[in-house]
Design a protein around this motif. Structure first.
Motif, PDB file in Angstrom:
ATOM      1  N   ALA A   1       2.628  -7.066  -6.420  1.00  0.00           N
ATOM      2  CA  ALA A   1       3.220  -7.374  -7.709  1.00  0.00           C
ATOM      3  C   ALA A   1       4.641  -7.726  -7.483  1.00  0.00           C
ATOM      4  CB  ALA A   1       3.148  -6.132  -8.542  1.00  0.00           C
ATOM      5  N   GLN A   2       5.174  -7.444  -6.483  1.00  0.00           N
ATOM      6  CA  GLN A   2       6.703  -8.031  -6.055  1.00  0.00           C
ATOM      7  C   GLN A   2       6.551  -9.532  -6.048  1.00  0.00           C
ATOM      8  OE1 GLN A   2       7.780  -5.800  -2.726  1.00  0.00           O
ATOM      9  NE2 GLN A   2       7.845  -4.009  -3.817  1.00  0.00           N
ATOM     10  N   PRO A   3       7.803  -9.982  -6.631  1.00  0.00           N
ATOM     11  CA  PRO A   3       7.902 -11.830  -6.365  1.00  0.00           C
ATOM     12  C   PRO A   3       8.088 -12.134  -4.853  1.00  0.00           C
ATOM     13  CG  PRO A   3      10.003 -10.609  -7.180  1.00  0.00           C
ATOM     14  CD  PRO A   3       8.966  -9.335  -7.285  1.00  0.00           C
ATOM     15  N   GLN A   4       7.237 -12.766  -4.596  1.00  0.00           N
ATOM     16  CA  GLN A   4       7.286 -13.042  -2.744  1.00  0.00           C
ATOM     17  C   GLN A   4       8.628 -13.987  -2.386  1.00  0.00           C
ATOM     18  OE1 GLN A   4       5.347 -11.774  -0.886  1.00  0.00           O
ATOM     19  NE2 GLN A   4       4.748 -10.605  -2.681  1.00  0.00           N
TER      20      GLN A   4
ATOM     21  N   LYS B   1      -2.649 -10.344  -2.357  1.00  0.00           N
ATOM     22  CA  LYS B   1      -3.391 -10.162  -3.355  1.00  0.00           C
ATOM     23  C   LYS B   1      -4.990  -9.600  -3.094  1.00  0.00           C
ATOM     24  CE  LYS B   1      -3.223 -12.211  -8.041  1.00  0.00           C
ATOM     25  NZ  LYS B   1      -1.864 -13.004  -8.456  1.00  0.00           N
TER      26      LYS B   1
ATOM     27  N   LYS C   1      -0.921  -2.934  -3.739  1.00  0.00           N
ATOM     28  CA  LYS C   1      -0.805  -3.347  -4.974  1.00  0.00           C
ATOM     29  C   LYS C   1       0.838  -3.378  -5.241  1.00  0.00           C
ATOM     30  CE  LYS C   1      -2.846  -1.915  -9.673  1.00  0.00           C
ATOM     31  NZ  LYS C   1      -3.243  -0.892 -10.757  1.00  0.00           N
ATOM     32  N   GLN C   2       1.525  -2.466  -5.135  1.00  0.00           N
ATOM     33  CA  GLN C   2       2.930  -2.805  -5.421  1.00  0.00           C
ATOM     34  C   GLN C   2       3.578  -3.944  -4.673  1.00  0.00           C
ATOM     35  OE1 GLN C   2       4.027   1.155  -3.971  1.00  0.00           O
ATOM     36  NE2 GLN C   2       3.777   2.101  -5.682  1.00  0.00           N
ATOM     37  N   GLU C   3       3.193  -4.212  -3.269  1.00  0.00           N
ATOM     38  CA  GLU C   3       3.588  -5.178  -2.675  1.00  0.00           C
ATOM     39  C   GLU C   3       3.126  -6.536  -3.532  1.00  0.00           C
ATOM     40  OE1 GLU C   3       2.171  -4.726   1.543  1.00  0.00           O
ATOM     41  OE2 GLU C   3       3.674  -2.938   1.444  1.00  0.00           O
TER      42      GLU C   3
ATOM     43  N   ARG D   1      -0.003   0.868  -2.234  1.00  0.00           N
ATOM     44  CA  ARG D   1       1.203   0.238  -1.542  1.00  0.00           C
ATOM     45  C   ARG D   1       0.636  -1.257  -1.603  1.00  0.00           C
ATOM     46  NH1 ARG D   1       1.080   3.546   2.873  1.00  0.00           N
ATOM     47  NH2 ARG D   1      -0.193   1.899   4.100  1.00  0.00           N
TER      48      ARG D   1
END
Length: 186
Positions: A159-162, A128, A155-157, A153
C-alpha cells in the motif's frame, strides 16, 4: 454356517474401515502404510466370503480413493522437495513454478507453497503479488501466525508508495491509448 460367515464379513469390513481411518491423512507414514496393508488384507478376506456385500464394496472404493490420495500426496511431497532444492540453488523461477503446481494440485502442503510463492514474489519486488500469495496462505491456514503476520506486513508494504523503480520493460501506457476516442468533440 451362513450366520457366522455373515458375522465374520461384518467384522472384517469393520476392521478394514478402522484401519483405513487409522491411515487417513498418514498414508505416507510407516504406520499409515501398515494400516493400509491391514485394511487391504481384511477386504480381501471379506471378499472371499461375499464380494457383493454393500458395506464391503463401499470400503473398497474408499480404500482405492485413499491409495490415490496417497499417491497424489507423494507426488506433492516430491514437488515440494524439488521446489525447495531449486530455491537452495537460487533457481527461483523454477521454484515458483513448482510451488504453483503444488497449489494447483490441491496438495496438503499448498498453504506452505502459497507462502513460499509470497516470499519469491517479494524478492522479485512484486509486492502486490506477494501480498496476494501471503493472504492466500493465511486464508488457507488461519492458525498459522507466521502467514498472517506476513500477509499483514505485505499488505502494508504494497500500500505504500513505491520509490520510483528503474525504467522497466513495460512502457507507460499513453493516456490516449486508454481513453475511448474523445467523445467531447461530438
Amino acid at each position: 454356517a451362513s450366520c457366522t460367515q455373515r458375522d465374520k464379513l461384518a467384522q472384517l469390513t469393520k476392521e478394514a474401515k478402522a484401519q483405513m481411518a487409522a491411515a487417513s491423512g498418514k498414508e505416507n507414514t510407516p504406520a499409515g502404510k501398515k494400516a493400509q496393508e491391514q485394511a487391504k488384507t481384511a477386504i480381501a478376506a471379506a471378499k472371499a466370503i461375499n464380494p457383493k456385500y454393500p458395506p464391503l464394496v463401499e470400503a473398497e472404493k474408499e480404500l482405492s480413493g485413499a491409495d490415490k490420495r496417497a499417491e497424489e500426496e507423494e507426488a506433492c511431497t516430491m514437488t515440494m522437495e524439488e521446489a525447495t532444492s531449486s530455491l537452495q540453488q537460487k533457481d527461483s523461477k523454477r521454484a515458483k513454478l513448482l510451488f504453483e503446481s503444488v497449489v494447483n494440485q490441491g496438495c496438503a502442503s499448498a498453504c506452505k507453497a502459497q507462502y513460499q510463492i509470497g516470499q519469491l514474489r517479494k524478492q522479485e519486488k512484486d509486492l502486490k503479488g506477494a501480498a496476494e500469495a501471503y493472504a492466500k496462505a493465511a486464508t488457507c491456514e488461519p492458525a498459522n501466525k507466521e502467514y498472517i503476520e506476513a500477509a499483514k506486513r505485505a499488505k502494508q508494504e504494497a500500500a505504500q508508495p513505491q520509490p520510483v523503480p528503474q525504467p522497466s520493460a513495460t512502457p507507460p501506457v499513453s493516456p490516449q491509448g486508454t481513453a475511448p476516442a474523445s467523445s467531447s468533440s461530438t
